[in-house]
Design a protein around this motif. Structure first.
Motif, PDB file in Angstrom:
ATOM      1  N   GLN A 151      -6.882   0.890  -0.389  1.00 52.28           N
ATOM      2  CA  GLN A 151      -7.254  -0.213   0.505  1.00 52.28           C
ATOM      3  C   GLN A 151      -8.278   0.320   1.509  1.00 52.28           C
ATOM      4  O   GLN A 151      -8.132   1.420   2.035  1.00 52.28           O
TER       5      GLN A 151
ATOM      6  N   SER B 134       0.837  -1.213   0.000  1.00 56.80           N
ATOM      7  CA  SER B 134       0.000   0.000   0.000  1.00 56.80           C
ATOM      8  C   SER B 134       0.862   1.250   0.000  1.00 56.80           C
ATOM      9  O   SER B 134       0.502   2.265  -0.617  1.00 56.80           O
TER      10      SER B 134
ATOM     11  N   ASP C  85      -6.027  -1.419  -4.697  1.00 54.16           N
ATOM     12  CA  ASP C  85      -5.369  -1.992  -3.520  1.00 54.16           C
ATOM     13  C   ASP C  85      -6.318  -2.921  -2.759  1.00 54.16           C
ATOM     14  O   ASP C  85      -7.236  -2.453  -2.092  1.00 54.16           O
ATOM     15  N   GLU C  86      -6.108  -4.208  -2.886  1.00 59.52           N
ATOM     16  CA  GLU C  86      -6.847  -5.259  -2.187  1.00 59.52           C
ATOM     17  C   GLU C  86      -8.375  -5.117  -2.270  1.00 59.52           C
ATOM     18  O   GLU C  86      -9.059  -4.994  -1.262  1.00 59.52           O
TER      19      GLU C  86
HETATM   20 MG   LIG Z   1      -1.948  -2.753   2.171  1.00 58.27          MG
END
Ligand SMILES: [Mg+2]
Ligand SMILES: Nc1ncnc2c1ncn2[C@@H]1O[C@H](COP(=O)(O)OP(=O)(O)OP(=O)(O)O)[C@@H](O)[C@H]1O
Length: 236
Positions: A87, A45, A161-162
């Motif tokens: 994220q 991240s 991000d994720e």
């Molecule tokens: Mg992360």
């Protein structure tokens, strides 16, 4: 590789108490979906934030479509065509779906027309719920909204991000399908930080593995499809 979209070299960045990124270098070409994998806390991240410019870098260079962006603000990078899905999604729960999308519209490079229709075509549920407060959406729908907000800006590069965290498997598949379609139909280049092995295997053309703020391996499509090999880079 059909033109380089993102070129990073010697990147160091952190949060004031030392650098987390320890000399990251990578190159991503037009139309690629490249995954960044690695255990919790290795700096994935942090890398996304440094690319977007929400975290200043200590040293090193970031070039986007051949232009240096290392010292540009996040707004300037967005205006150049970098979209960011952070994220944890970071949508505005007290605003409606459409108002959240408006936040992305302000950086729409094309300016020609609203891109809500495009977002609603990819995610019909967001169109149905356009007047609903974003905080009342399910986790999966909020993730769709976060992706939609970035798409409204007509990005050439999407940092995600994720996206699968905390979302039920059927919705993860649906989000994967949309990312796959956008990549195929709009040749959108995607950097995907992910830990869900099925989603990685489905989407990624290749990957980079990170550990302790460094790129420690490059992964081919075949390696990414091999769950056992992949889990080695993901397991805590
Ligand atoms: Mg992360
Ligand atoms: N705002 C912050 N201030 C100080 N340290 C931070 C901050 N954000 C992250 N860190 C630290 O930086 C390191 C890398 O964090 P980062 O969020 O980049 O990891 P990650 O690879 O994305 O992990 P995860 O898979 O859990 O999301 C960790 O040690 C983390 O504690």
């Amino acid at each position: 590789m059909d033109g380089t979209v993102l070129n990073i070299s010697g990147l160091y960045a952190g949060y004031g108490n030392g650098n987390i990124l320890q000399g990251v270098a990578l190159e991503i070409g037009q139309g690629e979906i490249v995954t960044i994998v690695g255990r919790n806390g290795v700096g994935k991240s942090t890398l996304m934030k440094a690319i977007m410019g929400v975290l200043p870098v200590t040293s090193g260079d970031i070039a986007f479509i051949g232009r240096p962006i290392t010292r540009l603000s996040p707004d300037q990078r967005a205006a150049m065509g970098i979209g960011y899905v952070p994220q944890g999604r970071e949508i505005f729960p007290e605003l409606t779906v459409e108002e959240n999308l408006l936040m992305g519209e302000s950086i729409n490079r094309t300016k020609r027309r609203t891109r809500y229709d495009i977002v609603y075509a990819y995610f019909p549920i967001l169109g149905e719920r356009r007047r609903q407060l974003a905080g009342t959406l399910s986790g999966g729908q909020q993730q769709m909204l976060a992706i939609g907000r970035a798409l409204v800006g007509a990005p050439r590069l999407l940092l995600v991000d994720e996206p699968s965290v905390g979302i039920q498997p059927t919705i993860v598949q649906e989000i994967g399908e949309v990312l796959e379609r956008i990549n195929a139909e709009e040749a959108l280049t995607i950097v995907l930080v992910e830990q869900n092995t099925r989603l990685i295997a489905r989407l990624a053309h290749r990957g980079y593995a990170m550990d302790k703020g460094r790129i420690v391996a490059q992964l081919t499509c075949d390696q990414l499809a091999n769950q056992e090999a992949l889990v080695r880079y993901l397991a805590v």
